[in-house]
Design a protein around this motif. Sequence first.
Motif, PDB file in Angstrom:
ATOM      1  N   THR A 562       0.833  -1.210   0.000  1.00 36.61           N
ATOM      2  CA  THR A 562       0.000   0.000   0.000  1.00 36.61           C
ATOM      3  C   THR A 562       0.876   1.272   0.000  1.00 36.61           C
ATOM      4  OG1 THR A 562      -0.141  -0.158   2.417  1.00 36.61           O
ATOM      5  CG2 THR A 562      -1.957  -1.089   1.139  1.00 36.61           C
ATOM      6  N   TYR A 563       2.176   1.131  -0.298  1.00 38.54           N
ATOM      7  CA  TYR A 563       3.077   2.279  -0.379  1.00 38.54           C
ATOM      8  C   TYR A 563       4.001   2.104  -1.589  1.00 38.54           C
ATOM      9  CZ  TYR A 563       1.636   3.287   4.426  1.00 38.54           C
ATOM     10  OH  TYR A 563       0.915   3.561   5.543  1.00 38.54           O
ATOM     11  N   TYR A 564       4.611   3.191  -1.989  1.00 36.54           N
ATOM     12  CA  TYR A 564       5.632   3.203  -3.044  1.00 36.54           C
ATOM     13  C   TYR A 564       5.039   2.846  -4.411  1.00 36.54           C
ATOM     14  CZ  TYR A 564       8.146   2.854   1.353  1.00 36.54           C
ATOM     15  OH  TYR A 564       8.567   3.057   2.646  1.00 36.54           O
ATOM     16  N   GLN A 674       1.315   1.839  -5.577  1.00 33.22           N
ATOM     17  CA  GLN A 674       0.747   0.739  -4.812  1.00 33.22           C
ATOM     18  C   GLN A 674      -0.204   1.227  -3.727  1.00 33.22           C
ATOM     19  OE1 GLN A 674       1.545  -2.544  -5.861  1.00 33.22           O
ATOM     20  NE2 GLN A 674       2.221  -1.170  -7.494  1.00 33.22           N
ATOM     21  N   SER A 675      -0.301   2.538  -3.583  1.00 35.22           N
ATOM     22  CA  SER A 675      -1.224   3.109  -2.603  1.00 35.22           C
ATOM     23  C   SER A 675      -2.647   3.159  -3.131  1.00 35.22           C
ATOM     24  CB  SER A 675      -0.768   4.515  -2.207  1.00 35.22           C
ATOM     25  OG  SER A 675      -0.667   5.342  -3.359  1.00 35.22           O
ATOM     26  N   SER A 713      -1.995   9.637   0.323  1.00 34.49           N
ATOM     27  CA  SER A 713      -1.671   9.099  -0.998  1.00 34.49           C
ATOM     28  C   SER A 713      -2.580   7.936  -1.378  1.00 34.49           C
ATOM     29  CB  SER A 713      -0.212   8.621  -1.026  1.00 34.49           C
ATOM     30  OG  SER A 713      -0.034   7.508  -0.158  1.00 34.49           O
ATOM     31  N   HIS A 714      -3.374   7.463  -0.450  1.00 32.70           N
ATOM     32  CA  HIS A 714      -4.167   6.257  -0.680  1.00 32.70           C
ATOM     33  C   HIS A 714      -5.502   6.584  -1.348  1.00 32.70           C
ATOM     34  CE1 HIS A 714      -1.471   5.107   2.708  1.00 32.70           C
ATOM     35  NE2 HIS A 714      -1.363   4.001   1.981  1.00 32.70           N
ATOM     36  N   GLY A 715      -5.943   5.629  -2.142  1.00 31.36           N
ATOM     37  CA  GLY A 715      -7.221   5.850  -2.807  1.00 31.36           C
ATOM     38  C   GLY A 715      -7.632   4.646  -3.639  1.00 31.36           C
ATOM     39  N   VAL A 716      -8.767   4.788  -4.287  1.00 34.51           N
ATOM     40  CA  VAL A 716      -9.357   3.727  -5.102  1.00 34.51           C
ATOM     41  C   VAL A 716      -9.815   4.341  -6.416  1.00 34.51           C
ATOM     42  CG1 VAL A 716     -11.239   2.076  -5.285  1.00 34.51           C
ATOM     43  CG2 VAL A 716     -10.080   2.364  -3.115  1.00 34.51           C
ATOM     44  N   ILE A 717      -9.627   3.610  -7.498  1.00 32.33           N
ATOM     45  CA  ILE A 717     -10.125   4.013  -8.812  1.00 32.33           C
ATOM     46  C   ILE A 717     -11.300   3.106  -9.167  1.00 32.33           C
ATOM     47  CG2 ILE A 717      -9.564   4.256 -11.256  1.00 32.33           C
ATOM     48  CD1 ILE A 717      -6.639   4.661 -10.408  1.00 32.33           C
ATOM     49  N   ALA A 740      -7.444  12.431   3.352  1.00 30.35           N
ATOM     50  CA  ALA A 740      -6.544  11.332   3.697  1.00 30.35           C
ATOM     51  C   ALA A 740      -6.783  10.121   2.795  1.00 30.35           C
ATOM     52  CB  ALA A 740      -6.737  10.939   5.166  1.00 30.35           C
ATOM     53  N   PHE A 741      -7.893  10.106   2.101  1.00 27.90           N
ATOM     54  CA  PHE A 741      -8.240   8.997   1.221  1.00 27.90           C
ATOM     55  C   PHE A 741      -9.005   9.574   0.029  1.00 27.90           C
ATOM     56  CE2 PHE A 741     -10.657   5.222  -0.123  1.00 27.90           C
ATOM     57  CZ  PHE A 741      -9.652   4.263  -0.100  1.00 27.90           C
ATOM     58  N   HIS A 742      -8.802   8.968  -1.138  1.00 25.43           N
ATOM     59  CA  HIS A 742      -9.380   9.538  -2.357  1.00 25.43           C
ATOM     60  C   HIS A 742     -10.082   8.448  -3.163  1.00 25.43           C
ATOM     61  CE1 HIS A 742      -6.766  12.911  -1.393  1.00 25.43           C
ATOM     62  NE2 HIS A 742      -5.745  12.036  -1.329  1.00 25.43           N
TER      63      HIS A 742
END
Length: 807
Positions: A562-564, A674-675, A713-717, A740-742
């Motif tokens: 979930t990072y990088y 990966q976020s 940086s975290h989110g969902v498409i 904080a989430f998108h």
Amino acid sequence: MAKKLQADEVYKKCDENVFEFETIMELPPLTGTIGQDRAIASLEFGLNLSAKGFNIYALGAQGTGKMRAIRALLSEKIRTEPVPPDWCYLYNFKNPDAPIAVSLPPGKATEFQKDMENLISTLKVEIPKAFESKEYDKQKNKILEDFQQKQKEWFSAVEEEAKEKGFAIRKALAGLIIVPIKRDGEPLTEEEFLALDAETRKRIDEMGKILQEKLDDVVRAVKEAEKIVKDMLTRLERQITLDVIEEPIEKLKRKYSFNEKLVDYLATLRDDILNNLQDFKISEEAVPPVPPFMRVQREVSFAKYSVNVLVDNSGSQGAPVIYEPNPTYLNLFGRIEYKIQYGMAMTDFTMIKAGSLHRANGGYLVIDALALMKNLFSYDSLKRALKGKEIRIEDVWEQYRLITTTTLRPEPIPLNVKVILTGTHFLYYILYNYDDEYRELFKVKADFDTRMPRNEENIKKYAQFIRLCQAEEELLPFHKSAVARIVEYGSRLAEHQEKLSTQFSSIADLIREANFWAKKDEGKIVYAQHVKKALEQRFYRSASIEEKLRELILEDVLIVDTYYKKIGQINGLAVIDLGDYSFGKPSRITARTYLGKAGIVNIEREIKMSGRIHEKAVMILSSYLWSKYAIKKPISLSASLTFEQLYEMIEGDSATCAELYAILSSIADVPLKQSFAVTGSMDQRGEVQPVGGINEKIEGFFELCRIRGLDGSHGVIIPRRNVKHLMLKEDIRKAIEDRAFHIYAIDYVDEGLEILTDMKSGELQPDGTYPEGTINYFVMKKLEEMSEALQKKEKEEEIKKKEENSI
């Protein structure tokens, strides 16, 4: 262009100010059914159409109000319909194995039963009295005296003649015989007879024969006279009995003259009583003590005069409605019961018992379709009954026995019933497509929907439904804020911001749970926080497996980054449905590309862990790649695609976009964030299509990111067409507000590619190329390099092969 969603776009609140009340106690309880206009219209059509074959199948998910709607419609309809007749079985004096079925107006069957009981009870007393009367004794004695007088005269004449001629009448084993006697009256012995001269013996023999013939003639005459006397006594007994039974039986005939079957039965009953007078001649008081088995036999002798009331509608108002929860063959069609006596199974017509079809005859029968299918013989027998319009009580196991046993075969009863099956869509279409008889018998489909529009009218009806539950179960009053939260939960169940769920069993459960938490807080009214508490606790009770899977991810047993950024790797989203609880599970999707012409190799497909829909999605993905990057030049590509650490079957097309991003990243050597996690299917033109379980997928990935730490940086498409399906939890909405989430909504796959790479995707130019510095440029460039390298290698191998052949 991708759209970044705001908090108010991922959840549609219900404004509590739309309600004109403070608590639901100000509302009347709901009447009728909400949001099922089509199904109600179908039910009304089927119930009002009496033509053959227009029985009803009410189909829909559990909890959509099928039974409530059916009960409400039937309770209203039966009030105006006539009460059906009673049915009873009577003994068949001509064929005891085939009891007679008789229809009588409502209430008349039990009345006739009582009349018959009174008749037989009266006759059992009055007939013995008649045979004890002086008149009967006088007539009987006269007949017997006349016979005895004639008998005496006949024998006296023969005896006198025999005596005059030296003979007498004696009894022997063979009957009465003529024997010669001496002067003292004693019989002549054989020695004395042989001592006589021949002429005397001859004379005695001849005279003896003449007298014996006369004696035999008298004996025959006496026997004939005995028959006549017996007939006279029988006629006397019948006449005495007729004097007793004629009037009460004729009275019953007049009373039930409207039923020809009963009139015929009573006439036959009279004849049977006259033919079985011995059962009535001895009064019960005069019967000496006998063993129990003899008393049983005596009771059975009168059982044939009983009336077996099969269906009694005396207390009914309107047509009957029968709900059969366990539609076994015996429960539907009735049974013939047996009792064991001395090791033998005994039965008679009084042991015929009614089934649901008998009780529903003239009305309505409601059956669960799945339960009907589970019970042997029930479905086929029901179809036969509906086609033949008659109910037969049969021993269905008779054809499977090695030895045929005798049993009753009751007369069939005419059937007039409307059958309503309730069940799922799946079972309905199985029956409709594979059973021709079903289509002829169940022509009305009442389809109960699981969703209805979320408009002001239906929202207010939701409030009335809550009031109905409160009234029926004596719950606490619900504040309008609680009602608003329940309406929002209805949209969550419907998975649509503009829809409400009609699965009212789930809504009712939430109402009960919120009432529980309000009472636990010692409150007097249920507020929004109690509904919220009920939902939180419901998720908590069911989320054990979800938490264990998340623990495996957090411990890096199941690897989900979930990072990088990484090349050829992306997070896909799947839904695990446990039946009572569904949740989202992130999965790592990876792709690797290399020289070759194999195309895209779906590893799951190669090992037969891929379903047909997923295989189709991979083929669409391949078509998209070739149509996008092989317009001017052919390309050669070998790529492997897989869901890492997936140990079960994979099915569905919701990961198509994620798979495409992983392949393009691997080809272009461009890393992906990966976020982010991606869900969405796609068509051959790259348009993103909506998927199911969107709320659970987003919440599953959000929860993982939240535990690991949200950093913005975290989110969902997701597909843009899924935005209207979002009804996300409160903590996600707050994280979106806090940035904080998108959540990004896209229409084309290129839009998601730009989000994951922070690079332009690039539009196709007239010359068939893409602008430099774009993702598509790097993809096409790499594909061309791979194609050229492959062609170069193929040429080198061809030259080498030619050189080897020339040597």
